[in-house]
Design a protein around this motif. Structure first.
Motif, PDB file in Angstrom:
ATOM      1  N   CYS A   1       0.814  -1.210   0.000  1.00  0.00           N
ATOM      2  CA  CYS A   1       0.000   0.000   0.000  1.00  0.00           C
ATOM      3  C   CYS A   1       0.849   1.262   0.000  1.00  0.00           C
ATOM      4  CB  CYS A   1      -0.907   0.012   1.234  1.00  0.00           C
ATOM      5  SG  CYS A   1      -2.143  -1.289   1.207  1.00  0.00           S
ATOM      6  N   GLY A   2       2.140   1.115   0.320  1.00  0.00           N
ATOM      7  CA  GLY A   2       3.005   2.274   0.384  1.00  0.00           C
ATOM      8  C   GLY A   2       2.824   3.049   1.656  1.00  0.00           C
ATOM      9  N   GLN A   3       3.436   4.222   1.724  1.00  0.00           N
ATOM     10  CA  GLN A   3       3.377   5.032   2.928  1.00  0.00           C
ATOM     11  C   GLN A   3       1.982   5.585   3.140  1.00  0.00           C
ATOM     12  OE1 GLN A   3       5.489   8.745   2.814  1.00  0.00           O
ATOM     13  NE2 GLN A   3       6.215   8.507   4.905  1.00  0.00           N
ATOM     14  N   SER A   4       1.590   5.746   4.400  1.00  0.00           N
ATOM     15  CA  SER A   4       0.308   6.363   4.712  1.00  0.00           C
ATOM     16  C   SER A   4       0.206   7.699   3.994  1.00  0.00           C
ATOM     17  CB  SER A   4       0.191   6.576   6.224  1.00  0.00           C
ATOM     18  OG  SER A   4      -0.738   7.583   6.510  1.00  0.00           O
ATOM     19  N   ALA A   5      -0.971   7.946   3.399  1.00  0.00           N
ATOM     20  CA  ALA A   5      -1.167   9.209   2.678  1.00  0.00           C
ATOM     21  C   ALA A   5      -1.037  10.393   3.618  1.00  0.00           C
ATOM     22  CB  ALA A   5      -2.533   9.213   1.996  1.00  0.00           C
ATOM     23  N   GLN A   6      -1.515  10.248   4.856  1.00  0.00           N
ATOM     24  CA  GLN A   6      -1.399  11.338   5.812  1.00  0.00           C
ATOM     25  C   GLN A   6       0.060  11.631   6.109  1.00  0.00           C
ATOM     26  OE1 GLN A   6      -3.158  13.580   7.109  1.00  0.00           O
ATOM     27  NE2 GLN A   6      -1.880  14.297   8.776  1.00  0.00           N
TER      28      GLN A   6
ATOM     29  N   GLY B   1       4.606   2.988   9.524  1.00  0.00           N
ATOM     30  CA  GLY B   1       4.039   4.271   9.130  1.00  0.00           C
ATOM     31  C   GLY B   1       2.972   4.176   8.069  1.00  0.00           C
ATOM     32  N   LYS B   2       2.346   2.995   7.916  1.00  0.00           N
ATOM     33  CA  LYS B   2       1.340   2.801   6.867  1.00  0.00           C
ATOM     34  C   LYS B   2      -0.086   2.828   7.405  1.00  0.00           C
ATOM     35  CE  LYS B   2       4.504   0.114   4.008  1.00  0.00           C
ATOM     36  NZ  LYS B   2       5.674   0.252   4.885  1.00  0.00           N
ATOM     37  N   ILE B   3      -0.242   2.892   8.734  1.00  0.00           N
ATOM     38  CA  ILE B   3      -1.568   2.929   9.340  1.00  0.00           C
ATOM     39  C   ILE B   3      -1.641   4.118  10.296  1.00  0.00           C
ATOM     40  CG2 ILE B   3      -3.151   1.738  10.902  1.00  0.00           C
ATOM     41  CD1 ILE B   3      -2.137  -0.897   9.761  1.00  0.00           C
ATOM     42  N   ASP B   4      -2.624   4.981  10.102  1.00  0.00           N
ATOM     43  CA  ASP B   4      -2.765   6.192  10.909  1.00  0.00           C
ATOM     44  C   ASP B   4      -3.640   5.972  12.148  1.00  0.00           C
ATOM     45  OD1 ASP B   4      -1.379   7.931   8.965  1.00  0.00           O
ATOM     46  OD2 ASP B   4      -3.117   7.478   7.710  1.00  0.00           O
ATOM     47  N   ILE B   5      -4.717   5.206  11.991  1.00  0.00           N
ATOM     48  CA  ILE B   5      -5.674   4.960  13.066  1.00  0.00           C
ATOM     49  C   ILE B   5      -5.952   3.462  13.075  1.00  0.00           C
ATOM     50  CG2 ILE B   5      -7.924   5.611  14.031  1.00  0.00           C
ATOM     51  CD1 ILE B   5      -7.893   7.900  11.856  1.00  0.00           C
ATOM     52  N   ALA B   6      -6.114   2.883  14.257  1.00  0.00           N
ATOM     53  CA  ALA B   6      -6.364   1.443  14.302  1.00  0.00           C
ATOM     54  C   ALA B   6      -7.298   1.091  15.443  1.00  0.00           C
ATOM     55  CB  ALA B   6      -5.059   0.675  14.448  1.00  0.00           C
ATOM     56  N   SER B   7      -8.042   0.022  15.242  1.00  0.00           N
ATOM     57  CA  SER B   7      -8.856  -0.561  16.303  1.00  0.00           C
ATOM     58  C   SER B   7      -8.427  -2.015  16.444  1.00  0.00           C
ATOM     59  CB  SER B   7     -10.342  -0.494  15.936  1.00  0.00           C
ATOM     60  OG  SER B   7     -11.117  -1.197  16.891  1.00  0.00           O
ATOM     61  N   TYR B   8      -8.006  -2.373  17.655  1.00  0.00           N
ATOM     62  CA  TYR B   8      -7.606  -3.755  17.909  1.00  0.00           C
ATOM     63  C   TYR B   8      -7.728  -4.043  19.392  1.00  0.00           C
ATOM     64  CZ  TYR B   8      -3.011  -1.284  18.304  1.00  0.00           C
ATOM     65  OH  TYR B   8      -1.988  -0.408  18.587  1.00  0.00           O
ATOM     66  N   GLY B   9      -7.361  -5.258  19.799  1.00  0.00           N
ATOM     67  CA  GLY B   9      -7.518  -5.661  21.179  1.00  0.00           C
ATOM     68  C   GLY B   9      -6.552  -4.964  22.112  1.00  0.00           C
TER      69      GLY B   9
END
Length: 310
Positions: A27-32, A89-97
């Motif tokens: 996906c490459g680098q996060s756009a943000q 640095g490819k995910i800006d926001i996440a929901s996990y356990g």
């Protein structure tokens, strides 16, 4: 069924087998992070991809409205991929356990917990790990798992692995006392039990309701044989390295003040509270949390010495 609004239609599911960030790397680098107009929001597989994506649509739309950016939803196939995606640095926001959050934080991934879900305004965000067996199996508690096949969710899952290890240990069963089966998701753990792949299955306490409401499981198909002490709820976290201060403030404010059914209805995101679907059967919405709320998970790590904690 909840209406599909324009920002929700823009929701993109990046669904593939993710091996140690393989798809994330593509996906490459996060756009943000690159200064663009997109934010990547990732979630772990609590249930089927389509259901998970749909349940996050109101939150994705809320964040899109609050930041003025397109929020791209990324449904990955395992917990480790989210953590590695954040680290890269490819995910800006996440929901996990909560366990995944602790693993990420202790490993130096620059994330901060913002909110966790509750069923009532003002409630403490918590849930339980539960174990199920088939009716008539003769298994009535975790001691009955001796020599049996046990389904876990993922080694980085709180209710699907870490808390169960503590429960099994309390019942006198170490890792060699049963055969481990990693199902990969919460729904798969229970469905594997019904399908005969294991004799005991662990999941979180809302999964049975989800499976019964969706018609995947008949009422009475399984019976509960154990429940953990309360666990801190799954956090939504923000990556400090990939989100600028202004955008981060907008995200935090939106999640802490408007990520609940009454506010989502007022914003025109949900047509009504009854038609507003949120992840994991959440009845009300999200409430603020911070790092100290997850010390309970760190304590379980100290008690179990689980390999994943390292």
């Amino acid at each position: 069924m909840k209406r599909m609004t324009a920002p929700a239609r823009r929701l993109t599911a990046v669904a593939a087998a993710v091996a140690a960030g393989g798809t994330l790397a593509a996906c490459g680098q996060s756009a943000q992070a690159a200064g663009g107009d997109e934010l990547v929001f990732a979630a772990v597989p609590a249930e089927s991809s389509s259901t998970l994506q749909q349940s996050f649509e109101p939150i994705v739309e809320l964040l899109s409205q609050a930041t003025g950016k397109e929020v791209v939803f990324q449904n990955v196939t395992d917990y480790a991929s989210v953590i590695e995606g954040q680290r890269a640095g490819k995910i800006d926001i996440a929901s996990y356990g909560p366990f995944s959050y602790v693993i990420a934080r202790e490993a130096g991934v620059p994330v901060d917990p913002v909110v966790a879900s509750v069923d009532e305004a003002g409630a403490v965000p918590s849930y339980n790990s539960v174990a199920y067996a088939l009716p008539g199996s003769g298994i009535t508690d975790l001691a009955g798992a001796q020599g049996k096949r046990v389904c876990f969710v993922d080694r980085a899952s709180t209710s699907g692995h870490l808390a169960p290890l503590e429960g099994l240990a309390a019942a006198g069963l170490g890792p060699g006392g049963y055969s481990e089966v990693i199902a990969g998701s919460h729904d798969a753990s229970v469905l594997s039990l019904v399908g005969g792949q294991c004799d005991v299955a662990f999941t979180h306490n809302d999964m049975l309701t989800t499976l019964e409401r969706s018609g995947q499981l008949e009422p009475g198909a399984v019976e509960q044989v154990w429940q953990s002490a309360p666990l801190p709820e799954d956090p939504i976290v923000v990556n400090r390295d990939t989100v600028d201060d202004e955008t981060r403030e907008a995200i935090v404010t939106a999640l802490r003040e408007r990520a609940n059914k009454p506010a989502l209805v007022d914003a025109g995101i949900c047509p009504s509270e009854d038609e507003c679907t949120l992840p994991e059967e959440t009845e009300w919405g999200y409430t603020p949390v911070d790092d100290a709320d997850y010390d309970a998970v760190r304590r379980i790590c100290e008690v179990t010495k689980a390999e994943a904690c390292a």
